[in-house]
Design a protein around this motif. Sequence first.
Motif, PDB file in Angstrom:
ATOM      1  N   LEU A  37       0.835  -1.206   0.000  1.00  0.00           N
ATOM      2  CA  LEU A  37       0.000   0.000   0.000  1.00  0.00           C
ATOM      3  C   LEU A  37       0.867   1.252   0.000  1.00  0.00           C
ATOM      4  CD1 LEU A  37      -3.083   0.874   0.328  1.00  0.00           C
ATOM      5  CD2 LEU A  37      -2.481   1.247   2.703  1.00  0.00           C
ATOM      6  N   VAL A  38       1.900   1.257   0.823  1.00  0.00           N
ATOM      7  CA  VAL A  38       2.776   2.423   0.912  1.00  0.00           C
ATOM      8  C   VAL A  38       3.678   2.538  -0.309  1.00  0.00           C
ATOM      9  CG1 VAL A  38       4.679   3.455   2.214  1.00  0.00           C
ATOM     10  CG2 VAL A  38       2.699   2.543   3.417  1.00  0.00           C
ATOM     11  N   PHE A  39       4.328   1.442  -0.701  1.00  0.00           N
ATOM     12  CA  PHE A  39       5.269   1.515  -1.806  1.00  0.00           C
ATOM     13  C   PHE A  39       4.600   1.806  -3.145  1.00  0.00           C
ATOM     14  CE2 PHE A  39       8.346  -0.918   0.896  1.00  0.00           C
ATOM     15  CZ  PHE A  39       9.268   0.121   0.971  1.00  0.00           C
ATOM     16  N   LEU A  40       3.348   1.431  -3.301  1.00  0.00           N
ATOM     17  CA  LEU A  40       2.631   1.717  -4.538  1.00  0.00           C
ATOM     18  C   LEU A  40       1.647   2.876  -4.385  1.00  0.00           C
ATOM     19  CD1 LEU A  40       1.970  -1.943  -5.710  1.00  0.00           C
ATOM     20  CD2 LEU A  40       3.688  -0.342  -6.569  1.00  0.00           C
ATOM     21  N   GLY A  41       1.820   3.658  -3.333  1.00  0.00           N
ATOM     22  CA  GLY A  41       0.906   4.759  -3.050  1.00  0.00           C
ATOM     23  C   GLY A  41       1.414   6.129  -3.436  1.00  0.00           C
ATOM     24  N   SER A  42       2.388   6.196  -4.315  1.00  0.00           N
ATOM     25  CA  SER A  42       2.977   7.463  -4.770  1.00  0.00           C
ATOM     26  C   SER A  42       3.587   8.272  -3.635  1.00  0.00           C
ATOM     27  CB  SER A  42       1.945   8.311  -5.511  1.00  0.00           C
ATOM     28  OG  SER A  42       1.586   7.709  -6.715  1.00  0.00           O
ATOM     29  N   VAL A  43       4.082   7.572  -2.626  1.00  0.00           N
ATOM     30  CA  VAL A  43       4.766   8.243  -1.533  1.00  0.00           C
ATOM     31  C   VAL A  43       6.161   8.664  -1.978  1.00  0.00           C
ATOM     32  CG1 VAL A  43       5.687   7.953   0.807  1.00  0.00           C
ATOM     33  CG2 VAL A  43       3.467   6.982   0.216  1.00  0.00           C
ATOM     34  N   PHE A  44       6.854   7.773  -2.660  1.00  0.00           N
ATOM     35  CA  PHE A  44       8.249   7.985  -3.035  1.00  0.00           C
ATOM     36  C   PHE A  44       8.424   8.449  -4.477  1.00  0.00           C
ATOM     37  CE2 PHE A  44       8.031   4.547   0.125  1.00  0.00           C
ATOM     38  CZ  PHE A  44       8.648   5.210   1.179  1.00  0.00           C
ATOM     39  N   PHE A  45       7.360   8.527  -5.216  1.00  0.00           N
ATOM     40  CA  PHE A  45       7.420   8.915  -6.623  1.00  0.00           C
ATOM     41  C   PHE A  45       6.084   9.520  -7.020  1.00  0.00           C
ATOM     42  CE2 PHE A  45       6.178   4.527  -6.145  1.00  0.00           C
ATOM     43  CZ  PHE A  45       4.961   4.489  -6.802  1.00  0.00           C
ATOM     44  N   SER A  46       6.111  10.274  -8.081  1.00  0.00           N
ATOM     45  CA  SER A  46       4.882  10.847  -8.611  1.00  0.00           C
ATOM     46  C   SER A  46       4.156   9.809  -9.467  1.00  0.00           C
ATOM     47  CB  SER A  46       5.234  12.071  -9.463  1.00  0.00           C
ATOM     48  OG  SER A  46       4.144  12.484 -10.218  1.00  0.00           O
ATOM     49  N   TRP A  47       2.842   9.893  -9.500  1.00  0.00           N
ATOM     50  CA  TRP A  47       2.068   8.968 -10.328  1.00  0.00           C
ATOM     51  C   TRP A  47       2.460   9.116 -11.798  1.00  0.00           C
ATOM     52  CZ3 TRP A  47      -1.666   9.864 -14.146  1.00  0.00           C
ATOM     53  CH2 TRP A  47      -2.355   8.726 -14.553  1.00  0.00           C
ATOM     54  N   ASN A  48       2.771  10.319 -12.216  1.00  0.00           N
ATOM     55  CA  ASN A  48       3.146  10.563 -13.613  1.00  0.00           C
ATOM     56  C   ASN A  48       4.414   9.824 -14.021  1.00  0.00           C
ATOM     57  OD1 ASN A  48       0.978  12.287 -14.023  1.00  0.00           O
ATOM     58  ND2 ASN A  48       2.117  14.057 -13.295  1.00  0.00           N
ATOM     59  N   THR A  49       5.309   9.559 -13.082  1.00  0.00           N
ATOM     60  CA  THR A  49       6.562   8.882 -13.423  1.00  0.00           C
ATOM     61  C   THR A  49       6.362   7.411 -13.760  1.00  0.00           C
ATOM     62  OG1 THR A  49       7.047   8.409 -11.105  1.00  0.00           O
ATOM     63  CG2 THR A  49       7.969  10.444 -12.027  1.00  0.00           C
ATOM     64  N   LEU A  50       5.198   6.890 -13.514  1.00  0.00           N
ATOM     65  CA  LEU A  50       4.910   5.488 -13.849  1.00  0.00           C
ATOM     66  C   LEU A  50       4.512   5.303 -15.307  1.00  0.00           C
ATOM     67  CD1 LEU A  50       2.933   4.273 -10.716  1.00  0.00           C
ATOM     68  CD2 LEU A  50       5.241   3.628 -11.401  1.00  0.00           C
ATOM     69  N   HIS A  51       4.622   6.330 -16.104  1.00  0.00           N
ATOM     70  CA  HIS A  51       4.229   6.223 -17.513  1.00  0.00           C
ATOM     71  C   HIS A  51       5.052   5.179 -18.262  1.00  0.00           C
ATOM     72  CE1 HIS A  51       7.676   8.904 -17.860  1.00  0.00           C
ATOM     73  NE2 HIS A  51       7.755   8.533 -19.141  1.00  0.00           N
ATOM     74  N   VAL A  52       6.233   4.826 -17.747  1.00  0.00           N
ATOM     75  CA  VAL A  52       7.055   3.805 -18.409  1.00  0.00           C
ATOM     76  C   VAL A  52       6.494   2.401 -18.197  1.00  0.00           C
ATOM     77  CG1 VAL A  52       9.166   5.167 -18.391  1.00  0.00           C
ATOM     78  CG2 VAL A  52       8.634   3.702 -16.450  1.00  0.00           C
ATOM     79  N   THR A  53       5.644   2.235 -17.197  1.00  0.00           N
ATOM     80  CA  THR A  53       4.960   0.958 -16.954  1.00  0.00           C
ATOM     81  C   THR A  53       3.461   1.230 -16.891  1.00  0.00           C
ATOM     82  OG1 THR A  53       5.253   1.254 -14.583  1.00  0.00           O
ATOM     83  CG2 THR A  53       6.875  -0.131 -15.707  1.00  0.00           C
ATOM     84  N   PRO A  54       2.806   1.322 -18.036  1.00  0.00           N
ATOM     85  CA  PRO A  54       1.394   1.741 -18.060  1.00  0.00           C
ATOM     86  C   PRO A  54       0.457   0.824 -17.282  1.00  0.00           C
ATOM     87  CG  PRO A  54       2.257   1.444 -20.306  1.00  0.00           C
ATOM     88  CD  PRO A  54       3.349   1.095 -19.360  1.00  0.00           C
ATOM     89  N   ILE A  55       0.751  -0.459 -17.239  1.00  0.00           N
ATOM     90  CA  ILE A  55      -0.122  -1.381 -16.498  1.00  0.00           C
ATOM     91  C   ILE A  55      -0.089  -1.059 -15.010  1.00  0.00           C
ATOM     92  CG2 ILE A  55      -0.470  -3.800 -15.857  1.00  0.00           C
ATOM     93  CD1 ILE A  55       0.568  -4.523 -18.673  1.00  0.00           C
ATOM     94  N   ILE A  56       1.114  -0.853 -14.473  1.00  0.00           N
ATOM     95  CA  ILE A  56       1.251  -0.498 -13.053  1.00  0.00           C
ATOM     96  C   ILE A  56       0.618   0.868 -12.800  1.00  0.00           C
ATOM     97  CG2 ILE A  56       2.907  -0.023 -11.197  1.00  0.00           C
ATOM     98  CD1 ILE A  56       2.835  -2.948 -11.957  1.00  0.00           C
ATOM     99  N   GLN A  57       0.783   1.789 -13.728  1.00  0.00           N
ATOM    100  CA  GLN A  57       0.215   3.121 -13.566  1.00  0.00           C
ATOM    101  C   GLN A  57      -1.303   3.066 -13.431  1.00  0.00           C
ATOM    102  OE1 GLN A  57       0.735   5.909 -16.830  1.00  0.00           O
ATOM    103  NE2 GLN A  57       1.005   7.595 -15.396  1.00  0.00           N
ATOM    104  N   VAL A  58      -1.936   2.164 -14.135  1.00  0.00           N
ATOM    105  CA  VAL A  58      -3.388   2.011 -14.033  1.00  0.00           C
ATOM    106  C   VAL A  58      -3.759   1.249 -12.765  1.00  0.00           C
ATOM    107  CG1 VAL A  58      -5.404   0.957 -15.117  1.00  0.00           C
ATOM    108  CG2 VAL A  58      -3.755   2.195 -16.511  1.00  0.00           C
ATOM    109  N   LEU A  59      -3.011   0.199 -12.431  1.00  0.00           N
ATOM    110  CA  LEU A  59      -3.339  -0.619 -11.257  1.00  0.00           C
ATOM    111  C   LEU A  59      -3.230   0.158  -9.947  1.00  0.00           C
ATOM    112  CD1 LEU A  59      -1.775  -4.099 -12.097  1.00  0.00           C
ATOM    113  CD2 LEU A  59      -4.189  -3.479 -11.993  1.00  0.00           C
ATOM    114  N   VAL A  60      -2.251   1.061  -9.843  1.00  0.00           N
ATOM    115  CA  VAL A  60      -2.104   1.792  -8.585  1.00  0.00           C
ATOM    116  C   VAL A  60      -3.254   2.764  -8.343  1.00  0.00           C
ATOM    117  CG1 VAL A  60       0.400   1.565  -8.539  1.00  0.00           C
ATOM    118  CG2 VAL A  60      -0.617   3.613  -9.514  1.00  0.00           C
ATOM    119  N   LEU A  61      -4.065   2.997  -9.348  1.00  0.00           N
ATOM    120  CA  LEU A  61      -5.223   3.875  -9.149  1.00  0.00           C
ATOM    121  C   LEU A  61      -6.261   3.254  -8.218  1.00  0.00           C
ATOM    122  CD1 LEU A  61      -5.669   5.344 -12.725  1.00  0.00           C
ATOM    123  CD2 LEU A  61      -4.682   6.451 -10.711  1.00  0.00           C
ATOM    124  N   LEU A  62      -6.125   1.962  -7.912  1.00  0.00           N
ATOM    125  CA  LEU A  62      -6.996   1.316  -6.926  1.00  0.00           C
ATOM    126  C   LEU A  62      -6.579   1.662  -5.499  1.00  0.00           C
ATOM    127  CD1 LEU A  62      -7.271  -2.210  -8.573  1.00  0.00           C
ATOM    128  CD2 LEU A  62      -8.986  -0.384  -8.560  1.00  0.00           C
TER     129      LEU A  62
END
Length: 114
Positions: A37-62
């Motif tokens: 929850l914490v590591f995929l919660g945009s605590v350490f990075f911006s959501w926009n920086t996940l554009h290199v992994t689009p699947i993860i970028q969509v999944l973390v929106l949950l």
Amino acid sequence: MVILLASISSATLGLLVGTIIKPSQVAAMFPGFLIPLVFLGSVFFSWNTLHVTPIIQVLVLLNPLVYVNEALRAILTPQLPHMSLFISIIGILISILIMGYWGRKRFIKMAVGN
């Protein structure tokens, strides 16, 4: 306003998790639930920086923590890339409604004993 919504969101998440996890399984909750929850919660990075992994970028929106962190990032550091504040607040409100509904329903079921 964002801090108040974040508090309510955290409370509804706590209610939901508290009705799912048995007291004897609390120690197992940390590696299996809280760390992801914490590591995929945009605590350490911006959501926009996940554009290199689009699947993860969509999944973390949950993850409701993504919306809280992105809203705080938009308010505190507007010069850095972030999700739209409007979308972040809508995401927090939706997570409150969903987790609040299921948490309340599970809590009432447990309290009544059915």
